[in-house]
Design a protein around this motif. Sequence first.
Motif, PDB file in Angstrom:
ATOM      1  N   SER A   1      -8.105  -3.590  -3.335  1.00  0.00           N
ATOM      2  CA  SER A   1      -9.140  -4.010  -2.385  1.00  0.00           C
ATOM      3  C   SER A   1     -10.196  -4.882  -3.067  1.00  0.00           C
ATOM      4  O   SER A   1     -10.894  -5.648  -2.393  1.00  0.00           O
ATOM      5  CB  SER A   1      -9.807  -2.791  -1.755  1.00  0.00           C
ATOM      6  OG  SER A   1     -10.640  -2.114  -2.689  1.00  0.00           O
TER       7      SER A   1
ATOM      8  N   ALA B   1       0.817  -1.211   0.000  1.00  0.00           N
ATOM      9  CA  ALA B   1       0.000   0.000   0.000  1.00  0.00           C
ATOM     10  C   ALA B   1       0.852   1.263   0.000  1.00  0.00           C
ATOM     11  O   ALA B   1       0.452   2.287  -0.560  1.00  0.00           O
ATOM     12  CB  ALA B   1      -0.933  -0.004   1.210  1.00  0.00           C
TER      13      ALA B   1
ATOM     14  N   ASP C   1      -5.121   1.540  -4.639  1.00  0.00           N
ATOM     15  CA  ASP C   1      -5.658   0.980  -3.393  1.00  0.00           C
ATOM     16  C   ASP C   1      -7.037   0.365  -3.617  1.00  0.00           C
ATOM     17  O   ASP C   1      -7.345  -0.711  -3.083  1.00  0.00           O
ATOM     18  CB  ASP C   1      -5.753   2.067  -2.322  1.00  0.00           C
ATOM     19  CG  ASP C   1      -4.391   2.495  -1.806  1.00  0.00           C
ATOM     20  OD1 ASP C   1      -3.405   1.787  -2.079  1.00  0.00           O
ATOM     21  OD2 ASP C   1      -4.318   3.543  -1.134  1.00  0.00           O
TER      22      ASP C   1
ATOM     23  N   LYS D   1       2.218   1.491  -3.548  1.00  0.00           N
ATOM     24  CA  LYS D   1       1.137   1.453  -4.536  1.00  0.00           C
ATOM     25  C   LYS D   1       1.465   0.481  -5.675  1.00  0.00           C
ATOM     26  O   LYS D   1       1.215   0.754  -6.851  1.00  0.00           O
ATOM     27  CB  LYS D   1       0.855   2.834  -5.122  1.00  0.00           C
ATOM     28  CG  LYS D   1       0.632   3.927  -4.100  1.00  0.00           C
ATOM     29  CD  LYS D   1      -0.572   3.650  -3.235  1.00  0.00           C
ATOM     30  CE  LYS D   1      -0.812   4.784  -2.230  1.00  0.00           C
ATOM     31  NZ  LYS D   1      -1.896   4.469  -1.267  1.00  0.00           N
TER      32      LYS D   1
END
Length: 479
Positions: free
Chosen positions: A260, A173, A256, A176
């Motif tokens: 997810s 995260a 992100d 990225k």
Amino acid sequence: MTDTGSTPTAPATSASSDASATHAWAPAAPAKRRHRGAWWSGGIAVATVVALVTASLVLIAPGTAIAGVPVGGMTPGAAAEAVSTRLHQTQIVLTGPGSDASVTGADLGAEVDAQAIAQAVFSERPMWNPSTWFAEASHAQITIDRDKAVATVRSAAPQLFTDPTDAVVAYDAEAKTYIVTPAAPGTGVDIDAVLASLQTAFSAGETTVEVRPESVPVEAHTPTFVAQAAADQLNTMIANAGFYVGDERTVPVDADTLASWIELTTDARGAVQMTADIAAIQQVVDTLAGQVDREAEPTTVLADGNGNVLNTLTEGRSGRTLDSTDDIATAYAEQLAAGDAAYVLPVTVTDPAVTKVSRSIEVDLSEQRVYLRQDGAVVTSFLASTGTPSFPTFTGTYRIGWKLTIQNMGNEDLTKPPYYYTENVPWVMYFNGDQAFHGAYWHNNFGNVMSHGCINLRVGDAKYLYDWAPNGTVVWIHA
């Protein structure tokens, strides 16, 4: 007369009978017995020979062996059974430090094509052909169920094995991006070496063989290169993820959010598989209309008095309306699972309208003023300095022919026409031969004739006119 037990006498014959004939009663002679011994014994012998001949037609020649298993005098079926049984019962003893395990051929999934081998041996070496008796043993190639063999040896001697570590793909995260944790190999037993030892022992007729296991590296189920290929694909998806209208990424999906939505797993082959969360995607799909729909904006073009387009003043924009969003989330999830993150939306596009405006330049010599008109209405005006009586600015209707941002004017040799020389004249717009609009930085006497026929403007006004009027703009000069 009393019976005395003596032989009875024959009765007296009559007087007319032959006096010389003698007649007496006696038992008949017994019939002569037949002797059966010869044909009976011969029948048994024949039956025996027939049985032997028949047996020789279905049995394998004496002295025959398949690998190390004697099969002479057997039918092919019995021979096949004997070979398979011997192989399955052969003991493999694992020797070496910390190892004293024993497994069988059956435990390893060892097999031979016993039926085919036995049938081939019988065809080549039947009992009825003595020339084939006691021939060399036939080879029987062993195969094993590799997965079963590894599991069996591992169960019998677990200390000989260490597990490999699979490569892992994970989303970082902070960076990225998707990164890979490399795989690490494990150790195991060389099953090919075990098979070779079993083959040698079986061919030699041995029922037990000792094998010192050889250690070999065991590759991870998901090797590094497979994980890296998946990470590269995912990072490419991050770079272009979103909902598109044509080639425009109208609604981007950030890294992100994409991460997810995607769940990573590995399949039975160790390949990395992607699945996407349809419900999570639907939350974004529900907002698409507000980000995609828009009204069309017209394009404004500049035209001359004849309607010919000279230039585009403002570029318009097409309108668009998102069509039904039903099933978009499901379709996008399937597309993500296939490695494609650029989803093209179904939209209805409305082309922009085109609005034409007309521009012209008016020069009033009597006022020494330049007027800029759009669709006939004055937009703005500037004071100017036109040509003197000796070098007049000619009246008439012209068009701007070409434009230069800066230019040296005149002749450096002042003894020759036009007898002047001015450097770096800015924002030059020719309309009639060598007559032009341009900026004049060398005087501030605008509103009065000053030039050699050109129309002098303040430098700022000249720049405005240069930007406002494209080539082809009509110029009307009058007194």
